[in-house]
Design a protein around this motif. Sequence first.
Motif, short mmCIF file in Angstrom:
data_model
loop_
_atom_site.label_atom_id
_atom_site.label_comp_id
_atom_site.label_asym_id
_atom_site.label_seq_id
_atom_site.Cartn_x
_atom_site.Cartn_y
_atom_site.Cartn_z
N TRP A 89 0.82 -1.23 -0.01
CA TRP A 89 -0.01 0.00 0.15
C TRP A 89 0.90 1.26 0.00
O TRP A 89 0.73 2.47 -0.90
CB TRP A 89 -0.88 0.03 1.12
CG TRP A 89 -1.74 1.28 1.43
CD1 TRP A 89 -1.29 2.51 2.08
CD2 TRP A 89 -2.94 1.73 0.58
NE1 TRP A 89 -2.32 3.21 1.85
CE2 TRP A 89 -3.21 3.05 0.67
CE3 TRP A 89 -3.62 1.13 -0.46
CZ2 TRP A 89 -4.37 3.53 0.29
CZ3 TRP A 89 -4.65 1.87 -1.14
CH2 TRP A 89 -4.91 2.98 -0.73
N ASP A 127 -5.08 8.30 2.33
CA ASP A 127 -5.25 7.52 3.74
C ASP A 127 -6.42 8.02 4.34
O ASP A 127 -6.93 7.65 5.29
CB ASP A 127 -3.90 7.52 4.47
CG ASP A 127 -3.17 6.50 3.93
OD1 ASP A 127 -3.41 5.51 3.00
OD2 ASP A 127 -1.85 6.80 4.14
N THR A 132 -11.09 5.13 0.32
CA THR A 132 -10.29 3.99 0.85
C THR A 132 -10.59 3.29 2.09
O THR A 132 -10.31 2.00 2.23
CB THR A 132 -8.70 4.55 0.88
OG1 THR A 132 -8.94 5.69 1.98
CG2 THR A 132 -8.24 4.81 -0.22
N GLU A 136 -10.99 -0.67 1.88
CA GLU A 136 -10.35 -1.57 2.79
C GLU A 136 -11.18 -2.44 3.82
O GLU A 136 -10.91 -3.37 4.01
CB GLU A 136 -9.27 -0.66 3.48
CG GLU A 136 -8.28 -0.36 2.39
CD GLU A 136 -6.74 0.13 2.90
OE1 GLU A 136 -6.38 -0.20 4.05
OE2 GLU A 136 -6.25 0.83 2.41
#
Length: 152
Positions: A89, A127, A132, A136
């Motif tokens: 990542w 992030d 995301t 995730e």
Amino acid sequence: MTSIETALSTAIIEELVFRRLMLQSIQKLWGSWIALAVTSLTFGAFHLGNPGATLWSALAITLKAGVLLGAAFLWRRNLWFAMGLHFAWNALEDALGIPVSELPAAGLFTVKANGAAWLTGGDFGLDGSIVTVIVEIVIANPMLIGAAQKRP
């Protein structure tokens, strides 16, 4: 230090601290799910020290990376697997020129996100994006199911 070296050393050190030391110690005392919750929250709080960090970005790191990497470890029981995901990542973001938790990246592109911070991650980078976080968490769910099925 090159960006690859930084991504690798960060993945190794953070996984040793958060998954090897913390998660496994707490797991022995209170079980897997409490260990996952505590280490994920601690992982998010740890990233509050990064430039541009906000309470939202720390929560995003908690929900996405803390849970994903903890789930990866609990599922495979393999620290190298969690380290590999973490490294992949960070290295991918860096290679593409996307700031890694607001740390500058010298990748192929110069990336500047425009739009709402909750959607783009704002100054913190991908992030801190809800996108995301969702992606995730979706990836972490099968790992969590697999970890729950492995329990004796």
